[in-house]
Scaffold this active site. Sequence first.
Site, PDB file in Angstrom:
ATOM      1  N   SER A 139       0.855  -1.183   0.000  1.00 46.49           N
ATOM      2  CA  SER A 139       0.000   0.000   0.000  1.00 46.49           C
ATOM      3  C   SER A 139       0.892   1.234   0.000  1.00 46.49           C
ATOM      4  O   SER A 139       2.013   1.199   0.536  1.00 46.49           O
ATOM      5  CB  SER A 139      -0.906   0.032   1.230  1.00 46.49           C
ATOM      6  OG  SER A 139      -1.574   1.286   1.359  1.00 46.49           O
ATOM      7  N   TYR A 152      -1.300  -0.372  10.456  1.00 46.19           N
ATOM      8  CA  TYR A 152      -1.464  -0.640   9.033  1.00 46.19           C
ATOM      9  C   TYR A 152      -0.269  -0.128   8.241  1.00 46.19           C
ATOM     10  O   TYR A 152       0.281  -0.851   7.392  1.00 46.19           O
ATOM     11  CB  TYR A 152      -2.754  -0.003   8.521  1.00 46.19           C
ATOM     12  CG  TYR A 152      -3.028  -0.300   7.071  1.00 46.19           C
ATOM     13  CD1 TYR A 152      -3.375  -1.585   6.664  1.00 46.19           C
ATOM     14  CD2 TYR A 152      -2.948   0.693   6.099  1.00 46.19           C
ATOM     15  CE1 TYR A 152      -3.625  -1.874   5.327  1.00 46.19           C
ATOM     16  CE2 TYR A 152      -3.196   0.418   4.764  1.00 46.19           C
ATOM     17  CZ  TYR A 152      -3.532  -0.867   4.385  1.00 46.19           C
ATOM     18  OH  TYR A 152      -3.773  -1.155   3.059  1.00 46.19           O
TER      19      TYR A 152
END
Length: 257
Positions: A139, A152
């Site tokens: 990501s 995350y």
Amino acid sequence: MDRLVFITGASSGIGQALAWRYHQAGWRLALSARRAADITQWAQAQGIPAERFRVYGADVAQTDSIVAAGRACIDAQGVPDVVIANAGISVGVDTGMREDLDVIARIYATNNVGLAATFHPFIDAMVRRGSGTLVGIASVAGIRGLPGHAAYCSSKAAVISYCESLRGEMRSHGVRVVTIAPGYVDTPLTQRNRYGMPFLMKAPRFADAAFRTIAAGRSYRVIPWQMGIVAKLLRVLPDALFDKAMAGQPRKHRETR
């Protein structure tokens, strides 16, 4: 050649979009997720012939579960040409909250150990064959740490570094390792976000770009390309300017809210 792709997190979002894109290209599908029944229902609704796909119920956060799914795939369908470790979770955390430490552990178990465990059953077989592609879905959040996103962001930074290390290990064996860092993709994972999402992509557009990136054997790509420019700017932005830009920005929702 009747090629085979193994995809985790295939019951929704990016994983499901990738499954459809590979099916359209004529590939056989090996699809894995906790919600195995949802995958079967989706595949049948799309009219995918039963002989063109198999579903393997597994939880990537449970190492033995996803390893068993990989081995079952090899037994039933053979060694895949491409393995896409897509399954992941994204939720905000507050390190000052005791319950969020357990959330952090679960995020790492899913996004990091689960990614390695997804690749594990296939590595020896790919090395013996001298070919194959392992794909880690990272990501742009792994480029820099964002307030409220500590678990995350750090997990996706680890995906980028892990895949880079694995790429070096596999190169001499003919096995490619591809890292794809999505920007914002319109999926159930992002629909709860409380902040603006620049260059938001529909999942089918992302899947098409990812399919072409994997086919080309590129080592690393941010999708969409506009977020690649943003990622490069973030990487070189001095801390003082980065901190100022992030001040007051909405935090990602915690699991309990």
